[in-house]
Motif scaffolding. Structure first.
Motif, mmCIF file in Angstrom:
data_model
loop_
_atom_site.group_PDB
_atom_site.id
_atom_site.type_symbol
_atom_site.label_atom_id
_atom_site.label_comp_id
_atom_site.label_asym_id
_atom_site.label_seq_id
_atom_site.Cartn_x
_atom_site.Cartn_y
_atom_site.Cartn_z
ATOM 1 N N ALA A 78 -10.486 2.665 8.611
ATOM 2 C CA ALA A 78 -10.941 1.759 9.682
ATOM 3 C C ALA A 78 -9.750 1.198 10.462
ATOM 4 C CB ALA A 78 -11.771 0.629 9.087
ATOM 5 N N MET A 79 -8.571 1.790 10.234
ATOM 6 C CA MET A 79 -7.340 1.373 10.922
ATOM 7 C C MET A 79 -6.883 -0.029 10.507
ATOM 8 S SD MET A 79 -6.082 3.621 13.015
ATOM 9 C CE MET A 79 -6.588 5.310 13.221
ATOM 10 N N ARG A 80 -7.315 -0.465 9.307
ATOM 11 C CA ARG A 80 -6.853 -1.771 8.802
ATOM 12 C C ARG A 80 -5.697 -1.560 7.843
ATOM 13 N NH1 ARG A 80 -11.745 -5.018 6.518
ATOM 14 N NH2 ARG A 80 -11.568 -3.391 4.979
ATOM 15 N N LEU A 81 -4.874 -2.557 7.674
ATOM 16 C CA LEU A 81 -3.826 -2.468 6.662
ATOM 17 C C LEU A 81 -4.494 -2.091 5.346
ATOM 18 C CD1 LEU A 81 -1.605 -5.627 7.381
ATOM 19 C CD2 LEU A 81 -1.386 -3.310 8.299
ATOM 20 N N ASN B 27 -1.080 -9.374 10.694
ATOM 21 C CA ASN B 27 -2.514 -9.707 10.694
ATOM 22 C C ASN B 27 -2.840 -10.623 11.866
ATOM 23 O OD1 ASN B 27 -4.980 -9.344 9.239
ATOM 24 N ND2 ASN B 27 -4.852 -11.440 8.489
ATOM 25 N N PRO B 28 -3.493 -10.114 12.936
ATOM 26 C CA PRO B 28 -3.930 -8.753 13.227
ATOM 27 C C PRO B 28 -2.749 -7.795 13.352
ATOM 28 C CG PRO B 28 -4.930 -10.301 14.788
ATOM 29 C CD PRO B 28 -3.895 -11.043 14.024
ATOM 30 N N ASN B 29 -3.056 -6.512 13.068
ATOM 31 C CA ASN B 29 -1.988 -5.524 13.029
ATOM 32 C C ASN B 29 -1.785 -4.881 14.402
ATOM 33 O OD1 ASN B 29 -0.088 -3.776 11.694
ATOM 34 N ND2 ASN B 29 -1.618 -2.131 11.846
ATOM 35 N N ASN B 30 -0.564 -4.869 14.853
ATOM 36 C CA ASN B 30 -0.184 -4.145 16.066
ATOM 37 C C ASN B 30 0.399 -2.797 15.628
ATOM 38 O OD1 ASN B 30 0.776 -3.278 18.535
ATOM 39 N ND2 ASN B 30 2.493 -4.710 18.601
ATOM 40 N N PRO B 31 -0.121 -1.655 16.035
ATOM 41 C CA PRO B 31 -0.964 -1.408 17.208
ATOM 42 C C PRO B 31 -2.454 -1.270 16.949
ATOM 43 C CG PRO B 31 -0.182 0.688 16.406
ATOM 44 C CD PRO B 31 0.365 -0.372 15.465
ATOM 45 N N ALA C 92 -4.839 -3.381 15.944
ATOM 46 C CA ALA C 92 -5.628 -4.546 16.409
ATOM 47 C C ALA C 92 -6.612 -5.070 15.372
ATOM 48 C CB ALA C 92 -6.348 -4.253 17.721
ATOM 49 N N THR C 93 -6.653 -4.458 14.188
ATOM 50 C CA THR C 93 -7.604 -4.869 13.155
ATOM 51 C C THR C 93 -7.054 -6.061 12.370
ATOM 52 O OG1 THR C 93 -6.582 -3.246 11.714
ATOM 53 C CG2 THR C 93 -8.605 -2.570 12.844
ATOM 54 N N VAL C 94 -7.978 -6.733 11.671
ATOM 55 C CA VAL C 94 -7.585 -7.944 10.967
ATOM 56 C C VAL C 94 -8.160 -7.935 9.556
ATOM 57 C CG1 VAL C 94 -9.539 -9.468 11.516
ATOM 58 C CG2 VAL C 94 -7.236 -10.381 11.550
ATOM 59 N N HIS C 95 -7.536 -8.663 8.658
ATOM 60 C CA HIS C 95 -8.129 -8.910 7.346
ATOM 61 C C HIS C 95 -8.528 -10.379 7.247
ATOM 62 C CE1 HIS C 95 -7.956 -5.213 5.121
ATOM 63 N NE2 HIS C 95 -6.734 -4.978 5.571
ATOM 64 N N GLY C 96 -9.612 -10.640 6.515
ATOM 65 C CA GLY C 96 -10.102 -12.001 6.344
ATOM 66 C C GLY C 96 -9.203 -12.806 5.413
ATOM 67 N N GLY D 34 -7.224 -8.502 18.872
ATOM 68 C CA GLY D 34 -6.029 -8.915 19.611
ATOM 69 C C GLY D 34 -6.243 -8.787 21.112
ATOM 70 N N ASN D 35 -5.156 -8.726 21.862
ATOM 71 C CA ASN D 35 -5.253 -8.509 23.305
ATOM 72 C C ASN D 35 -4.893 -7.067 23.634
ATOM 73 O OD1 ASN D 35 -2.530 -8.721 22.743
ATOM 74 N ND2 ASN D 35 -2.025 -9.815 24.637
ATOM 75 N N PHE D 36 -5.325 -6.159 22.767
ATOM 76 C CA PHE D 36 -5.065 -4.730 22.946
ATOM 77 C C PHE D 36 -6.071 -3.954 22.109
ATOM 78 C CE2 PHE D 36 -2.635 -6.486 19.507
ATOM 79 C CZ PHE D 36 -2.712 -5.553 18.487
ATOM 80 N N LEU D 37 -6.200 -2.663 22.438
ATOM 81 C CA LEU D 37 -7.142 -1.790 21.718
ATOM 82 C C LEU D 37 -6.388 -0.572 21.223
ATOM 83 C CD1 LEU D 37 -9.983 -1.650 24.433
ATOM 84 C CD2 LEU D 37 -9.869 -3.191 22.464
ATOM 85 N N PHE D 38 -6.770 -0.084 20.047
ATOM 86 C CA PHE D 38 -6.227 1.185 19.557
ATOM 87 C C PHE D 38 -7.387 2.168 19.594
ATOM 88 C CE2 PHE D 38 -4.043 3.815 16.157
ATOM 89 C CZ PHE D 38 -2.944 4.127 16.959
ATOM 90 N N VAL D 39 -7.275 3.149 20.487
ATOM 91 C CA VAL D 39 -8.440 3.942 20.859
ATOM 92 C C VAL D 39 -8.253 5.405 20.496
ATOM 93 C CG1 VAL D 39 -10.021 4.445 22.750
ATOM 94 C CG2 VAL D 39 -8.573 2.416 22.872
ATOM 95 N N ASP D 40 -9.272 5.950 19.808
ATOM 96 C CA ASP D 40 -9.302 7.393 19.579
ATOM 97 C C ASP D 40 -9.768 8.047 20.874
ATOM 98 O OD1 ASP D 40 -9.707 9.995 18.857
ATOM 99 O OD2 ASP D 40 -10.767 9.536 16.986
ATOM 100 N N ILE D 41 -8.823 8.701 21.553
ATOM 101 C CA ILE D 41 -9.134 9.318 22.846
ATOM 102 C C ILE D 41 -9.279 10.835 22.710
ATOM 103 C CG2 ILE D 41 -8.193 7.544 24.396
ATOM 104 C CD1 ILE D 41 -5.516 9.134 24.334
#
Ligand SMILES: Cc1ncc(COP(=O)(O)O)c(C=O)c1O
Length: 405
Positions: free
Chosen positions: A163-166, A189-193, A195-199, A334-341
């Motif tokens: 899920a692209m999380r740490l 956390n959130p992770n760049n690039p 953008a996912t986060v852990h609770g 975050g203020n960015f998206l990591f996108v599967d293009i």
């Protein structure tokens, strides 16, 4: 010399009628400068075709810049540009006091950096060595990883999960099983690039287990994008850092506060934990402008609320537009998206750049399938998504060679 607000904005190219647009700065007469900067290993902005305006979605900057009170504070400091920060008022200590007051802690719980990158770099210097390894994620913010590679320091990079999380379990295992022992664990956390986060619970459990198995390992939790998170399971780890030895949180004024050019960040944690960072700090590492702007911004909580709401709205618009095109953004906090293009980032990046839309660099091991796109203004994203639509319609022949899932 007094500088009017209007004159200042015109100077930096924000007034409608400004002759100094971003595209002008990118394109005209600076080619030699770019070549020189590139030769010295600096990051270089591409030259745009004449007449094409730039929409810069490549560096996770805040497209609106600092809030009004911060800009006014910066303007007010011009007469003191000739002074060292300790001879100016407010001084560095006033910013430390303002941050300490925000979290109801003592000044010794805060160390300022020239951006949070100074905090990250000092953490590497303090806690990573040939006998103390660095544990991090892949991909994640590369500042520390780059440092470890440059100096040949022991390094373990743990690939993010599906899920692209740490990937927390293998990160804990790497910290506990490291040979040599882990000196520093970097947890973005959130992770760049991606953008996912852990609770909050996952972060607290991770800290507890690493501390139990390896109490000398320092855990650096980088919350550069804290203000943009909307996931209700997330909470800042600052209270955890303030009550747990060898845990610190890095924060920055570069993102929601819109002050990337002002270079102000900080570490917060227990005073004993931060002592090595305080020793490594360069004297006068923050400018009179940055200090004044940061103090003013801290007193303007409403601006950050508005910025979060703005980003959330534009982020949702951009996610939906990309999904409608068949692209797959990971959950973004975050203020960015990591996108599967479904194609190499470079192919997409080059296609978008022809229309002046600049998207993120390669992020191995996902460079053949994913691209990072920063969130601009709504107006910018409406234009940019049209450019994305055209770029994604073009056939690709090289997707899926490497990385991806
Ligand atoms: C996760 C993360 N940490 C730290 C930074 C560095 O920010 P600054 O040095 O501008 O505070 C960035 C910048 O993009 C980032 O993404």
């Amino acid at each position: 010399m007094p500088v009017s607000r209007r004159g200042f904005l015109r100077l930096v190219g924000r007034a409608e009628s400004s002759p100094i647009s971003g595209a002008f700065l990118s394109a005209r007469g600076l080619e030699a400068h770019f070549a020189e900067a590139q030769a010295q290993g600096g990051r270089v902005r591409p030259v745009l075709p004449p007449g094409v305006d730039e929409i810069r979605l490549s560096s996770n900057e805040n497209p609106l810049g600092p809030g009004r009170v911060a800009l006014d504070a910066i303007l007010g400091k011009f007469p003191e540009a000739g002074r060292y920060p300790f001879n100016s008022s407010p001084a560095e200590g006033d910013l430390i006091a303002a941050i300490a007051a925000k979290y109801q802690v003592k000044p010794e719980n805060v160390v300022l950096g020239a951006g949070s990158q100074e905090i990250l770099k000092s953490s590497m210097r303090a806690w990573v060595s040939p006998t103390r390894a660095f544990i991090t994620a892949l991909p994640t913010f590369e500042n520390c990883t780059g440092y470890a590679k440059r100096y040949g320091l022991p390094l373990t990079e743990v690939k993010v999960d599906a899920a692209m999380r740490l990937d927390v379990e293998p990160m804990i295992a790497a910290a506990l099983g490291s040979q040599p022992a882990a000196g520093l664990l970097f947890f973005n956390n959130p992770n760049n690039p991606t953008a996912t986060v852990h609770g909050a619970k996952t972060v607290a459990d991770m800290v507890e287990r690493v501390r139990k198995g390896s109490p000398d390992t320092v855990i650096l939790i980088d919350e550069a994008y804290h203000d943009y998170v909307t996931d209700p399971s997330y909470e800042t780890a600052i209270p955890l850092a303030l009550s747990t030895p060898n845990v610190l949180v890095a924060r920055t004024f570069s993102k929601a506060y819109g002050m990337a050019g002002m270079r102000i960040g900080y570490a917060i944690g227990m005073a004993d934990t931060l002592k090595p960072l305080a020793k490594l700090k360069m004297p006068y590492n923050v400018s009179v402008f940055g200090v004044a702007a940061a103090i003013a911004s801290l007193a303007d909580a409403r601006h950050i609320e508005e910025e979060r709401a703005r980003n959330t709205e534009v982020r949702a618009f951009t996610v939906k537009a990309l999904q409608d095109m068949g692209a797959k953004p990971a959950d973004s906090q975050g203020n960015f998206l990591f996108v599967d293009i479904g194609r190499p980032a470079k192919e997409f990046r080059d296609a978008c750049a022809k229309s002046g839309v600049m998207v993120g660099r390669d992020f191995p091991p996902f460079e053949k399938t994913h691209c990072r796109i920063s969130i601009g203004t709504m107006d910018e994203m409406k234009k940019a998504t049209e450019v994305f639509r055209t770029a994604l319609k073009a056939p690709t022949t090289t997707a899926g060679e490497k990385g991806g899932r």
